[in-house]
Design a protein around this motif. Structure first.
Motif, short mmCIF file in Angstrom:
data_model
loop_
_atom_site.label_atom_id
_atom_site.label_comp_id
_atom_site.label_asym_id
_atom_site.label_seq_id
_atom_site.Cartn_x
_atom_site.Cartn_y
_atom_site.Cartn_z
N UNK A 183 0.84 -1.20 0.00
CA UNK A 183 0.00 0.00 0.00
C UNK A 183 0.87 1.25 0.00
N UNK A 184 1.90 1.25 0.80
CA UNK A 184 2.85 2.36 0.84
C UNK A 184 3.48 2.60 -0.53
N UNK A 185 3.85 1.54 -1.22
CA UNK A 185 4.56 1.66 -2.48
C UNK A 185 3.66 2.07 -3.64
N UNK A 186 2.36 1.77 -3.56
CA UNK A 186 1.52 1.94 -4.76
C UNK A 186 0.36 2.93 -4.60
N UNK A 187 0.03 3.33 -3.38
CA UNK A 187 -1.10 4.23 -3.19
C UNK A 187 -0.66 5.69 -3.27
N UNK A 188 -1.45 6.55 -3.97
CA UNK A 188 -1.15 7.98 -4.01
C UNK A 188 -1.81 8.74 -2.87
N UNK A 189 -2.53 8.03 -2.01
CA UNK A 189 -3.27 8.69 -0.93
C UNK A 189 -2.40 8.70 0.32
N UNK A 190 -1.85 9.86 0.62
CA UNK A 190 -0.89 9.97 1.71
C UNK A 190 -1.51 9.64 3.06
N UNK A 191 -2.77 10.03 3.27
CA UNK A 191 -3.40 9.78 4.57
C UNK A 191 -3.62 8.28 4.81
N UNK A 193 -7.28 4.68 -12.95
CA UNK A 193 -6.99 6.11 -12.79
C UNK A 193 -7.77 6.58 -11.57
N UNK A 194 -7.05 7.09 -10.57
CA UNK A 194 -7.64 7.50 -9.31
C UNK A 194 -7.30 8.96 -9.06
N UNK A 195 -8.31 9.83 -9.13
CA UNK A 195 -8.10 11.27 -8.93
C UNK A 195 -6.99 11.81 -9.84
N UNK A 196 -6.98 11.31 -11.06
CA UNK A 196 -6.00 11.77 -12.04
C UNK A 196 -4.69 11.02 -12.04
N UNK A 197 -4.48 10.15 -11.04
CA UNK A 197 -3.25 9.36 -10.96
C UNK A 197 -3.49 7.93 -11.45
N UNK A 198 -2.63 7.42 -12.31
CA UNK A 198 -2.70 6.02 -12.70
C UNK A 198 -2.06 5.19 -11.60
N UNK A 199 -2.79 4.20 -11.10
CA UNK A 199 -2.30 3.45 -9.94
C UNK A 199 -2.33 1.96 -10.19
N UNK A 200 -1.44 1.25 -9.51
CA UNK A 200 -1.50 -0.21 -9.42
C UNK A 200 -2.61 -0.53 -8.42
N UNK A 201 -3.68 -1.16 -8.89
CA UNK A 201 -4.88 -1.32 -8.08
C UNK A 201 -4.89 -2.58 -7.23
N UNK A 202 -4.12 -3.58 -7.62
CA UNK A 202 -4.19 -4.89 -6.98
C UNK A 202 -3.97 -4.83 -5.48
#
Length: 502
Positions: A304-312, A349-358
């Motif tokens: 989650x730390x490595x792939x999430x763009x959500x800092x909180x 695509x999450x809030x404009x960011x392409x993310x690894x969703x798995x």
């Protein structure tokens, strides 16, 4: 653990402390329950390394790039394929901790059998084969990642007992040993071929020792034990993959049949495909995974730390998909748009960011994991491996019809339309090779596989295909230099500080 002192100095306290609730070894290894507890411990240390596996197997390859505008320098070394030996993520100490625990288990199994009459020869063989196979998995990870690393086949774990020059028997934490003492314990293989043969022989031995669908506790298997521990189908599938690397294509094809015909293994369905990441332990699709139980146990990884763009949520967005490549990869000319469940569930695509969703999603829509609850499973091997390895082996045997058939099985299980023999050029080996490895890229995206798949594809085709594939993700100004670097196959391996083993 033999290597920890040289690889992670910060863990020194781990070895020097003696917790009050520690079970002394003389009070352990007495019965089946002790063997089972020790077996679970073998997996725990490996489960903390999954973020490294993502870096080693995906960040260096063509489908992943940095997510941060100003990348973390150590993460970026993997993305630009210029990893230095002092990069902390090159540290393989966690793997050797698992190896040490496997070695100890193997050396204790038959002693425990003598103490517990409930352990018969079949049970003892299962426990021994389990440790042998897990150790082989560790060395398989190492041999494809590092050009040079030590082999340890005996029981050297957190402490070691040896006879000093005065003839006294001494027990010390491995961190306290001198380089001279350490060099007498491990050995460096003469070449990589020696390691490949060791791994292959160990996997085949484990295949013969592990009973089919073995019940570790003589009762119905929980999902954790069915998929969170190694098994006979896993041994067969891993042996098939190694056989491909060694050029034994007929053997690889036959070994795949053992897993494909096993009633506990299947391709599953498109509707359940994402469950293997959103659930602690998945059914249907899994063969062997490293699972985490957040509820009650608070087990987590760093994905989650490595792939999430959500800092909180604890996200640092170190890594993200290469959008252009992913869009091309999942474009299917014969199926409906969005028909492939893997396109919906692997990245978004999450809030404009392409993310690894798995590793951050809870479904294939938009539900996300709660903050700091990084408990997505890490798949080491899945049932689909057997089908795709079978296709690869049969292609190398020029059995085009069979290879094409197994690819179509995977496609239909993921929601895609069957490719038609009448219109698809399935007898063209180059076309089929691309079809198979593209299918692997879709099936195993962001699971630490892609770099090694490109290595295998290069080996099977007798030419460097990795350099061209990986270079495609870089800006034009960087392509030439990086391609030149990757044309030298020595640069496919991660460096390790040579002073560790001199």
């Amino acid at each position: 653990m033999l290597l920890l002192g040289m690889c992670i100095l910060s863990c020194k306290d781990f070895f020097n402390e003696a917790p009050t609730d520690t079970i002394k070894e003389e009070n352990f290894y007495k019965n089946r329950e002790d063997l089972n507890a020790a077996a679970i411990g073998m997996y725990e240390s490996l489960a903390q390394e999954t973020h490294k596996f993502l870096l080693w197997g995906d960040a260096r390859a063509d489908m992943v790039t940095t997510g941060q505008p100003e990348p973390d320098p150590y993460i970026n070394e993997f993305v630009v394929n210029n990893v230095t030996s002092n990069n902390p993520y090159t540290n393989y100490a966690g793997i050797y901790r698992t190896i040490a625990r496997c070695n100890r288990q193997m050396e204790k199994v038959y002693n425990v059998q003598k103490l517990d009459s409930k352990i018969d020869a079949r049970d003892a063989g299962a426990f021994y084969g389990e440790a042998l196979l897990l150790r082989a998995i560790c060395y398989y990870e190492l041999v494809r990642t590092y050009e040079k690393f030590p082999i340890i086949l005996s029981d050297y774990a957190e402490t070691i007992t040896y006879v000093n020059t005065e003839g006294e028997t001494v027990t010390k934490p491995t961190l306290s040993l001198t380089s001279e003492q350490i060099s007498a314990i491990y050995r460096m293989p003469k070449d990589q071929q020696e390691v490949w043969k060791l791994i292959y022989n160990d996997v085949l031995t484990a295949l013969g020792m592990l009973p089919v669908n073995y019940k570790w506790n003589a009762q119905s298997l929980s999902a954790k034990e069915r998929y969170g521990r190694v098994s006979q189908p896993l041994a067969a599938t891993l042996a098939a993959e190694i056989a491909l690397w060694l050029g034994e294509y007929q053997t690889a094809s036959s070994l795949c049949d053992l897993s494909i015909k096993n009633s506990n293994q299947s391709l599953g369905t498109a509707g359940t495909w994402f469950n293997q990441f959103s659930s602690a332990y998945a059914t249907g699709h899994s063969m062997f995974l490293l699972g985490y139980q957040y509820d009650n146990s608070f087990e987590t990884n760093r994905l989650q730390e490595f792939t999430s763009p959500v800092r909180k949520d604890g996200g640092k967005y170190y890594l993200k998909p290469v959008s252009a490549l992913m869009n091309r990869l999942f474009k299917d000319d014969v199926s409906l748009t969005d028909a492939d469940i893997r396109a919906q569930a692997s990245f978004k695509v999450l809030n404009g960011d392409t993310v690894i969703w798995k590793y951050i999603g809870l479904d294939n829509v938009l539900s996300m994991r709660l903050a700091y609850q990084s408990s997505a499973s890490w798949s080491v091997m899945r049932s689909a491996d057997a089908w795709l390895l079978k296709a690869t082996a049969d292609l190398m045997l020029n059995n085009y019809a069979s290879a094409f058939n197994f690819i179509n099985m995977v496609r239909t299980a993921r929601g895609l339309v069957i490719l038609d023999k009448a219109t698809f050029n399935y007898t063209d080996k180059v076309v089929m090779d691309k079809l198979i490895f593209d299918e692997r890229a879709r099936e195993f995206a962001f699971e630490g596989r892609r770099w090694y798949d490109l290595m295998l594809q290069s080996k099977l085709n007798g030419k460097n295909m990795l350099a061209d594939a990986v270079t495609a993700k870089y800006p034009a100004k960087d392509k030439a230099a990086i391609k030149t670097r990757l044309m030298d196959e020595k640069n496919w391996y991660i460096p390790v500080n040579p002073k560790l083993w001199e």
